[in-house]
Write a protein that holds these residues in place. Sequence first.
Motif, PDB file in Angstrom:
ATOM      1  N   THR A 194       4.033  -4.278 -18.918  1.00  0.00           N
ATOM      2  CA  THR A 194       3.245  -3.449 -18.778  1.00  0.00           C
ATOM      3  C   THR A 194       3.000  -2.276 -17.544  1.00  0.00           C
ATOM      4  O   THR A 194       1.477  -1.988 -17.751  1.00  0.00           O
ATOM      5  N   ALA A 195       3.604  -2.561 -16.527  1.00  0.00           N
ATOM      6  CA  ALA A 195       3.362  -1.486 -15.133  1.00  0.00           C
ATOM      7  C   ALA A 195       3.583  -0.246 -15.323  1.00  0.00           C
ATOM      8  O   ALA A 195       4.030  -0.173 -16.514  1.00  0.00           O
ATOM      9  N   ARG A 196       3.155   0.815 -14.617  1.00  0.00           N
ATOM     10  CA  ARG A 196       2.811   1.698 -14.842  1.00  0.00           C
ATOM     11  C   ARG A 196       3.648   2.607 -14.219  1.00  0.00           C
ATOM     12  O   ARG A 196       3.686   1.922 -12.772  1.00  0.00           O
ATOM     13  N   ILE A 197       4.294   3.385 -14.529  1.00  0.00           N
ATOM     14  CA  ILE A 197       4.819   5.176 -13.132  1.00  0.00           C
ATOM     15  C   ILE A 197       3.698   6.039 -13.025  1.00  0.00           C
ATOM     16  O   ILE A 197       3.207   6.561 -13.467  1.00  0.00           O
ATOM     17  N   THR A 198       3.847   6.285 -11.588  1.00  0.00           N
ATOM     18  CA  THR A 198       2.174   7.103 -11.133  1.00  0.00           C
ATOM     19  C   THR A 198       3.093   8.148 -10.229  1.00  0.00           C
ATOM     20  O   THR A 198       3.750   7.798  -9.737  1.00  0.00           O
ATOM     21  N   ALA A 199       3.208   9.400 -10.344  1.00  0.00           N
ATOM     22  CA  ALA A 199       3.069  10.332 -10.113  1.00  0.00           C
ATOM     23  C   ALA A 199       3.393  10.214  -7.865  1.00  0.00           C
ATOM     24  O   ALA A 199       4.394  10.545  -7.123  1.00  0.00           O
ATOM     25  N   PRO A 251      12.925  11.750  -9.850  1.00  0.00           N
ATOM     26  CA  PRO A 251      14.480  11.757 -10.752  1.00  0.00           C
ATOM     27  C   PRO A 251      15.770  10.509 -10.819  1.00  0.00           C
ATOM     28  O   PRO A 251      15.417  10.487  -9.255  1.00  0.00           O
ATOM     29  N   GLY A 252      16.443  10.622 -11.821  1.00  0.00           N
ATOM     30  CA  GLY A 252      16.866   9.058 -11.363  1.00  0.00           C
ATOM     31  C   GLY A 252      16.833   7.686 -11.307  1.00  0.00           C
ATOM     32  O   GLY A 252      17.805   7.113 -11.367  1.00  0.00           O
ATOM     33  N   ARG A 253      15.776   7.637 -11.122  1.00  0.00           N
ATOM     34  CA  ARG A 253      15.283   6.283 -10.711  1.00  0.00           C
ATOM     35  C   ARG A 253      15.065   5.289 -12.157  1.00  0.00           C
ATOM     36  O   ARG A 253      15.298   3.965 -11.780  1.00  0.00           O
ATOM     37  N   TYR A 254      14.527   5.808 -13.267  1.00  0.00           N
ATOM     38  CA  TYR A 254      14.215   5.467 -13.965  1.00  0.00           C
ATOM     39  C   TYR A 254      15.196   5.138 -15.325  1.00  0.00           C
ATOM     40  O   TYR A 254      16.630   6.173 -15.936  1.00  0.00           O
ATOM     41  N   HIS A 255      15.507   4.076 -16.463  1.00  0.00           N
ATOM     42  CA  HIS A 255      16.466   4.211 -17.443  1.00  0.00           C
ATOM     43  C   HIS A 255      15.309   3.796 -18.870  1.00  0.00           C
ATOM     44  O   HIS A 255      14.894   2.438 -18.315  1.00  0.00           O
ATOM     45  N   GLY A 293      11.997  18.304 -21.238  1.00  0.00           N
ATOM     46  CA  GLY A 293      12.930  18.565 -20.863  1.00  0.00           C
ATOM     47  C   GLY A 293      13.768  17.668 -19.420  1.00  0.00           C
ATOM     48  O   GLY A 293      13.791  17.894 -18.889  1.00  0.00           O
ATOM     49  N   LEU A 294      12.527  16.143 -19.938  1.00  0.00           N
ATOM     50  CA  LEU A 294      13.259  14.985 -19.065  1.00  0.00           C
ATOM     51  C   LEU A 294      14.572  14.537 -18.951  1.00  0.00           C
ATOM     52  O   LEU A 294      14.935  13.365 -18.554  1.00  0.00           O
ATOM     53  N   GLU A 295      15.366  14.568 -19.608  1.00  0.00           N
ATOM     54  CA  GLU A 295      16.796  14.588 -19.804  1.00  0.00           C
ATOM     55  C   GLU A 295      17.882  14.170 -18.999  1.00  0.00           C
ATOM     56  O   GLU A 295      17.661  13.190 -18.570  1.00  0.00           O
ATOM     57  N   ASP A 296      17.508  14.808 -17.694  1.00  0.00           N
ATOM     58  CA  ASP A 296      18.330  14.801 -16.841  1.00  0.00           C
ATOM     59  C   ASP A 296      17.042  14.009 -15.469  1.00  0.00           C
ATOM     60  O   ASP A 296      18.378  13.586 -14.472  1.00  0.00           O
ATOM     61  N   VAL A 297      15.845  13.201 -16.032  1.00  0.00           N
ATOM     62  CA  VAL A 297      15.587  13.209 -15.079  1.00  0.00           C
ATOM     63  C   VAL A 297      15.521  11.092 -15.525  1.00  0.00           C
ATOM     64  O   VAL A 297      15.004  10.426 -14.603  1.00  0.00           O
ATOM     65  N   ILE A 298      15.103  11.117 -16.578  1.00  0.00           N
ATOM     66  CA  ILE A 298      15.265  10.035 -16.812  1.00  0.00           C
ATOM     67  C   ILE A 298      16.707  10.057 -17.729  1.00  0.00           C
ATOM     68  O   ILE A 298      16.578  10.746 -18.957  1.00  0.00           O
ATOM     69  N   LEU A 345      11.679  -0.209 -20.494  1.00  0.00           N
ATOM     70  CA  LEU A 345      11.829   0.548 -19.245  1.00  0.00           C
ATOM     71  C   LEU A 345      12.425  -0.356 -17.861  1.00  0.00           C
ATOM     72  O   LEU A 345      11.746  -0.641 -17.174  1.00  0.00           O
ATOM     73  N   TRP A 346      13.545   0.050 -17.293  1.00  0.00           N
ATOM     74  CA  TRP A 346      13.986  -0.388 -16.546  1.00  0.00           C
ATOM     75  C   TRP A 346      14.279  -0.002 -14.883  1.00  0.00           C
ATOM     76  O   TRP A 346      14.620   1.958 -14.974  1.00  0.00           O
ATOM     77  N   ASP A 347      14.054   0.037 -13.704  1.00  0.00           N
ATOM     78  CA  ASP A 347      14.015   0.525 -12.186  1.00  0.00           C
ATOM     79  C   ASP A 347      15.504   0.001 -11.586  1.00  0.00           C
ATOM     80  O   ASP A 347      14.956  -0.805 -11.429  1.00  0.00           O
ATOM     81  N   ARG A 348      16.185   0.952 -11.410  1.00  0.00           N
ATOM     82  CA  ARG A 348      17.526   1.383 -11.147  1.00  0.00           C
ATOM     83  C   ARG A 348      16.813   0.694  -9.160  1.00  0.00           C
ATOM     84  O   ARG A 348      17.201   0.418  -8.160  1.00  0.00           O
ATOM     85  N   GLU A 349      16.185   0.958  -8.668  1.00  0.00           N
ATOM     86  CA  GLU A 349      15.034  -0.168  -7.512  1.00  0.00           C
ATOM     87  C   GLU A 349      14.976  -0.481  -7.023  1.00  0.00           C
ATOM     88  O   GLU A 349      15.580  -1.739  -6.366  1.00  0.00           O
ATOM     89  N   THR A 350      14.253  -1.260  -8.141  1.00  0.00           N
ATOM     90  CA  THR A 350      13.939  -2.641  -7.820  1.00  0.00           C
ATOM     91  C   THR A 350      14.399  -3.418  -8.790  1.00  0.00           C
ATOM     92  O   THR A 350      14.256  -4.475  -8.597  1.00  0.00           O
ATOM     93  N   ARG A 351      15.336  -2.712  -9.187  1.00  0.00           N
ATOM     94  CA  ARG A 351      16.170  -3.944 -10.620  1.00  0.00           C
ATOM     95  C   ARG A 351      15.298  -4.920 -11.495  1.00  0.00           C
ATOM     96  O   ARG A 351      15.937  -6.073 -11.207  1.00  0.00           O
ATOM     97  N   ARG A 352      14.506  -3.804 -12.279  1.00  0.00           N
ATOM     98  CA  ARG A 352      13.681  -4.937 -12.507  1.00  0.00           C
ATOM     99  C   ARG A 352      13.508  -3.324 -13.997  1.00  0.00           C
ATOM    100  O   ARG A 352      13.259  -2.971 -14.157  1.00  0.00           O
ATOM    101  N   VAL A 353      13.280  -4.597 -15.394  1.00  0.00           N
ATOM    102  CA  VAL A 353      12.293  -3.727 -16.257  1.00  0.00           C
ATOM    103  C   VAL A 353      10.596  -3.651 -15.772  1.00  0.00           C
ATOM    104  O   VAL A 353      10.001  -5.225 -15.050  1.00  0.00           O
ATOM    105  N   VAL A 354      10.238  -2.861 -16.035  1.00  0.00           N
ATOM    106  CA  VAL A 354       8.878  -2.113 -15.698  1.00  0.00           C
ATOM    107  C   VAL A 354       7.639  -2.113 -17.107  1.00  0.00           C
ATOM    108  O   VAL A 354       7.079  -3.187 -16.773  1.00  0.00           O
ATOM    109  N   SER A 355       8.497  -1.800 -17.904  1.00  0.00           N
ATOM    110  CA  SER A 355       7.495  -1.990 -19.014  1.00  0.00           C
ATOM    111  C   SER A 355       8.037  -1.967 -20.681  1.00  0.00           C
ATOM    112  O   SER A 355       9.354  -1.529 -20.410  1.00  0.00           O
TER     113      SER A 355
END
Length: 291
Positions: free
Chosen positions: A37-42, A52-56, A77-82, A133-143
């Motif tokens: 249940t972690a959150r993404i914050t600006a 951009p490019g960090r999450y999948h 319009g975030l198709e190229d960001v996530i 939601l997967w984080d490429r940076e920490t290599r883990r499931v975020v949410s």
Amino acid sequence: MSQQVSSLFASPTDVATYGQYTIRQDPGDPRPLYRFTARITADGSSGYRAEPGRYHIYSGWFCPWAQRVILQIALNGLEDVISVSYVDNSRDARGWAFRESNGPDPVNGFTLLRDAYEATEPGFDGHVSVPTLWDRETRRVVSNDFVTLGIDLATQFGAWSNGADIYPEHLRAEIAELDSWIGPAVNRGVHRAAHDEAARAALQGAFTRLDARLADAPYLVGGQLTEADIRLWVSLARYPGRADDAQRRNHPNLWAYARRLYQLPAFRATTDFTTFADPTVPPGWDTPAAG
Ligand SMILES: N[C@@H](CCC(=O)N[C@@H](CS)C(=O)NCC(=O)O)C(=O)O
């Protein structure tokens, strides 16, 4: 070569060998059913900065909860960001898997979605669900919490979005109020209604209320497209009676609204009727709305 290709995919769904997908929860186990249940914050204060490019997102075409999140990406319009990929539409006890049908896992090359959870928490024994939601940076499931995930996508990626404000601050209370009755009666009631009289009555009651609301409003709240419309759409699109004449007669405004939403590219691009229990596309939905 063929060996390399086949290793990207799980073997076919095989319930006879593996059994049905089930989750065991021991009585007294206090852990939440959906663990991440972690959150993404600006501003990055949560440890997961919007970048951009960090999450999948691992999604499933069939899944209404996943579609909510994918619609936020499309509408902003975030198709190229996530990035997004889709699990196969069927599963056995191994859970969701990557097969030729919807393509491989482009991030990790996992063959089972479970592998992402296992990489995050060795011995993981909870729900393996979409959306994830997967984080490429920490290599883990975020949410795998679709509500907060959708809200974070709508609100924390403003630097890259097209400026659509799908979860406007001044409409959040009204969106929550709608959710308090659309959630149980429609989102969680639509499948129960097929075999439960009380659920069926609650669903039709909600449709009647929505029909009146949409008589002189193009969208559910504030005269604009919001998260409230996303939440309703994913269930309307999967409602088995959506193509029935009686539905259109009884709730003309509701079904005209559903058709209008389907004319919007984001809704069309994220909806695959062939993956629903009933794949019927209602008459007229595939032809552009007049005016
Ligand atoms: N039920 C989840 C929403 C997501 C969900 O149910 N996704 C389904 C597909 S539509 C799934 O992946 N289910 C597997 C599971 O829950 O173990 C929740 O309440 O957070």
